[in-house]
Design an enzyme around this catalytic site. Structure first.
Site, PDB file in Angstrom:
ATOM      1  N   SER A 140       0.966  -0.967  -0.027  1.00  0.00           N
ATOM      2  CA  SER A 140      -0.004   0.098  -0.054  1.00  0.00           C
ATOM      3  C   SER A 140       0.832   1.101   0.014  1.00  0.00           C
ATOM      4  O   SER A 140       1.999   1.183   0.404  1.00  0.00           O
ATOM      5  CB  SER A 140      -0.681  -0.156   1.295  1.00  0.00           C
ATOM      6  OG  SER A 140      -1.401   1.399   1.441  1.00  0.00           O
ATOM      7  N   TYR A 153      -1.733  -1.546  10.388  1.00  0.00           N
ATOM      8  CA  TYR A 153      -1.784  -1.439   8.658  1.00  0.00           C
ATOM      9  C   TYR A 153      -0.627  -1.165   8.195  1.00  0.00           C
ATOM     10  O   TYR A 153      -0.009  -1.740   7.437  1.00  0.00           O
ATOM     11  CB  TYR A 153      -2.992  -0.758   8.052  1.00  0.00           C
ATOM     12  CG  TYR A 153      -3.130  -0.989   6.857  1.00  0.00           C
ATOM     13  CD1 TYR A 153      -4.028  -1.872   6.301  1.00  0.00           C
ATOM     14  CD2 TYR A 153      -2.774   0.120   5.912  1.00  0.00           C
ATOM     15  CE1 TYR A 153      -4.390  -2.063   4.851  1.00  0.00           C
ATOM     16  CE2 TYR A 153      -3.007  -0.013   4.426  1.00  0.00           C
ATOM     17  CZ  TYR A 153      -3.919  -1.084   4.069  1.00  0.00           C
ATOM     18  OH  TYR A 153      -4.201  -1.378   2.578  1.00  0.00           O
TER      19      TYR A 153
HETATM   20  N1  LIG Z   1      -8.536  -0.244  -1.137  1.00  0.00           N
HETATM   21  C1  LIG Z   1      -7.622   0.419  -0.959  1.00  0.00           C
HETATM   22  O1  LIG Z   1      -7.700   1.679  -0.761  1.00  0.00           O
HETATM   23  C2  LIG Z   1      -6.132  -0.044  -0.856  1.00  0.00           C
HETATM   24  C3  LIG Z   1      -5.129   0.583  -0.865  1.00  0.00           C
HETATM   25  C4  LIG Z   1      -3.755   0.091  -1.015  1.00  0.00           C
HETATM   26  C5  LIG Z   1      -3.584  -1.153  -0.748  1.00  0.00           C
HETATM   27  N2  LIG Z   1      -4.673  -2.197  -0.456  1.00  0.00           N
HETATM   28  C6  LIG Z   1      -4.532  -3.382  -0.252  1.00  0.00           C
HETATM   29  O2  LIG Z   1      -5.165  -4.259  -1.265  1.00  0.00           O
HETATM   30  C7  LIG Z   1      -5.226  -5.656  -0.977  1.00  0.00           C
HETATM   31  C8  LIG Z   1      -6.914  -5.915  -1.571  1.00  0.00           C
HETATM   32  O3  LIG Z   1      -7.657  -4.954  -0.596  1.00  0.00           O
HETATM   33  P1  LIG Z   1      -9.102  -4.569  -1.445  1.00  0.00           P
HETATM   34  O4  LIG Z   1      -9.085  -3.109  -1.244  1.00  0.00           O
HETATM   35  O5  LIG Z   1      -9.350  -5.177  -2.765  1.00  0.00           O
HETATM   36  O6  LIG Z   1     -10.119  -5.122  -0.443  1.00  0.00           O
HETATM   37  P2  LIG Z   1     -11.607  -5.993  -0.426  1.00  0.00           P
HETATM   38  O7  LIG Z   1     -11.767  -5.883   0.802  1.00  0.00           O
HETATM   39  O8  LIG Z   1     -12.230  -5.542  -1.669  1.00  0.00           O
HETATM   40  O9  LIG Z   1     -10.785  -7.382  -0.837  1.00  0.00           O
HETATM   41  C9  LIG Z   1      -9.893  -8.115   0.156  1.00  0.00           C
HETATM   42  C10 LIG Z   1     -10.151  -9.629   0.009  1.00  0.00           C
HETATM   43  O10 LIG Z   1      -9.289 -10.253   0.719  1.00  0.00           O
HETATM   44  C11 LIG Z   1      -9.945 -11.368   1.182  1.00  0.00           C
HETATM   45  N3  LIG Z   1      -9.468 -11.753   2.625  1.00  0.00           N
HETATM   46  C12 LIG Z   1      -9.394 -11.153   3.789  1.00  0.00           C
HETATM   47  N4  LIG Z   1      -9.014 -12.074   4.636  1.00  0.00           N
HETATM   48  C13 LIG Z   1      -8.372 -12.986   4.096  1.00  0.00           C
HETATM   49  C14 LIG Z   1      -7.479 -14.277   4.526  1.00  0.00           C
HETATM   50  N5  LIG Z   1      -7.278 -14.504   5.661  1.00  0.00           N
HETATM   51  N6  LIG Z   1      -7.391 -14.972   3.623  1.00  0.00           N
HETATM   52  C15 LIG Z   1      -7.768 -15.005   2.145  1.00  0.00           C
HETATM   53  N7  LIG Z   1      -8.546 -13.995   1.791  1.00  0.00           N
HETATM   54  C16 LIG Z   1      -8.750 -13.256   2.853  1.00  0.00           C
HETATM   55  C17 LIG Z   1     -11.422 -10.924   1.447  1.00  0.00           C
HETATM   56  O11 LIG Z   1     -12.374 -11.806   1.585  1.00  0.00           O
HETATM   57  C18 LIG Z   1     -11.727 -10.126   0.304  1.00  0.00           C
HETATM   58  O12 LIG Z   1     -12.397 -10.659  -0.784  1.00  0.00           O
HETATM   59  C19 LIG Z   1      -5.016  -5.468   0.678  1.00  0.00           C
HETATM   60  O13 LIG Z   1      -3.956  -6.234   0.896  1.00  0.00           O
HETATM   61  C20 LIG Z   1      -5.211  -4.097   1.024  1.00  0.00           C
HETATM   62  O14 LIG Z   1      -4.531  -3.952   2.029  1.00  0.00           O
HETATM   63  C21 LIG Z   1      -6.191  -1.426  -0.764  1.00  0.00           C
END
Ligand SMILES: NC(=O)c1ccc[n+]([C@@H]2O[C@H](COP(=O)([O-])OP(=O)(O)OC[C@H]3O[C@@H](n4cnc5c(N)ncnc54)[C@H](O)[C@@H]3O)[C@@H](O)[C@H]2O)c1
Length: 285
Positions: A140, A153
């Site tokens: 991130s 985080y």
């Molecule tokens: N959304 C943002 O603003 C953002 C920004 C930077 C980084 N990220 C990172 O991107 C990645 C994806 O996030 P997103 O925004 O798509 O969120 P999201 O909530 O849409 O997707 C996350 C997915 O991970 C799954 N998950 C959670 N715990 C799990 C586990 N123990 N085992 C397997 N699957 C699991 C959830 O069921 C979900 O489908 C994460 O690592 C998040 O930290 C997100």
């Protein structure tokens, strides 16, 4: 000359939703079979169905090292190879340190850090003897700059950046490439429920806070396209979005200014908490 990026077999964790789902779609579009792995079993099946015959679903808790190893080994055995492993599953946990307890830290460390360690270890076990493969870890912007009011985080995401850039150096001679994805804020369900305490940030949503820093959210599709382009170009760090590029550069080239912005965030969060507490106390009188 750089090898063409033509993945045949990929695994994406956290691919039932958001960025993971979009990365899975982007890899399918580039000709790969993709295993959509997620803790949300029904969501994984739904996403794989929507992606068509080039995708299959697997239920996986990335915090379970044995389960991650078993999935990676079975995919490699079935398809005879593993080209791309995307360790993307993650959770967001926010709030000031005094609002967090042991469970918040355990959850972030188990999923965001141990989950990536498990995925990396299992994929490397297959890719190193194969002499090829690409590991992409989703960190991130909070892995590049300190993000106050979300310590679990930012701690785990900094660790994922360190793990990825160090492994990249170790793995290069083995034919394995490693990249780390560092997006700014992306419009996904992750942003719906971030704060550990209900009154954190004055009780307002994380989306309201985000808009002060980044008025326009990135989409999961834009992020996935940048991620897979970054893989194809074998980029070490893949920042996505104006905020990520700007803050990363600011911290490197004008650290005092970057620290002032970051301090402003922490002060703003605490002030909103104090205002909300004062309002609640007044309404009780
Ligand atoms: N959304 C943002 O603003 C953002 C920004 C930077 C980084 N990220 C990172 O991107 C990645 C994806 O996030 P997103 O925004 O798509 O969120 P999201 O909530 O849409 O997707 C996350 C997915 O991970 C799954 N998950 C959670 N715990 C799990 C586990 N123990 N085992 C397997 N699957 C699991 C959830 O069921 C979900 O489908 C994460 O690592 C998040 O930290 C997100």
């Amino acid at each position: 000359m750089r090898k063409a990026f033509e993945p045949k077999v990929s695994i994406v964790t956290g691919a039932a939703s958001g960025i993971g789902r979009a990365i899975a779609a982007e890899l399918v579009a580039r000709g790969s079979h993709v295993v959509v792995a997620d803790l949300d079993a029904a969501g994984a099946v739904r996403a794989a169905d929507e992606l068509g015959p080039s995708a299959s679903a697997a239920t996986l808790d990335v915090a379970d090292a044995a389960a991650v190893t078993a999935l990676v080994r079975s995919v490699a055995a079935e398809h005879g190879r593993l080209d791309v492993m995307v360790n993307n599953a993650g959770v967001a946990i926010g709030g000031l340190l005094e609002e967090l307890d042991e469970r918040h830290w355990a959850k972030a460390l188990d999923v965001n850090l141990r989950g990536v360690v498990n995925g990396v270890t299992a994929a490397y076990e297959v890719m190193r003897p194969q002499g090829s493969g690409h590991i992409l870890n989703t960190a991130s912007l909070a892995g590049l700059i300190p993000a106050p009011a979300m310590l679990p985080y930012t701690t785990t995401k900094h660790a994922v950046v360190g793990l990825s850039t160090a492994l990249r150096a170790e793995a290069a001679s083995q034919g394995v490439q490693v990249s780390v994805l560092c997006p700014g804020f992306v419009d996904t369900p992750l942003l719906d429920d971030v704060y550990a305490a209900p009154d954190s940030f004055g009780g307002s949503s994380v989306r309201a806070r985000v808009r002060l820093l980044q008025p326009k959210f990135l989409t999961a599709e834009q992020t996935a396209k940048r991620a897979v382009d970054g893989l194809a170009a074998n980029k070490a760090v893949i920042p996505v979005g104006f905020l990520a590029h700007a803050m990363w550069r600011l911290l490197r080239y004008a650290p005092p200014l970057a620290r002032a912005v970051i301090q402003g965030q922490a002060t703003g969060h605490r002030r909103l908490n104090e205002r909300a507490a004062a309002k609640a106390a007044k309404s009780r009188r």
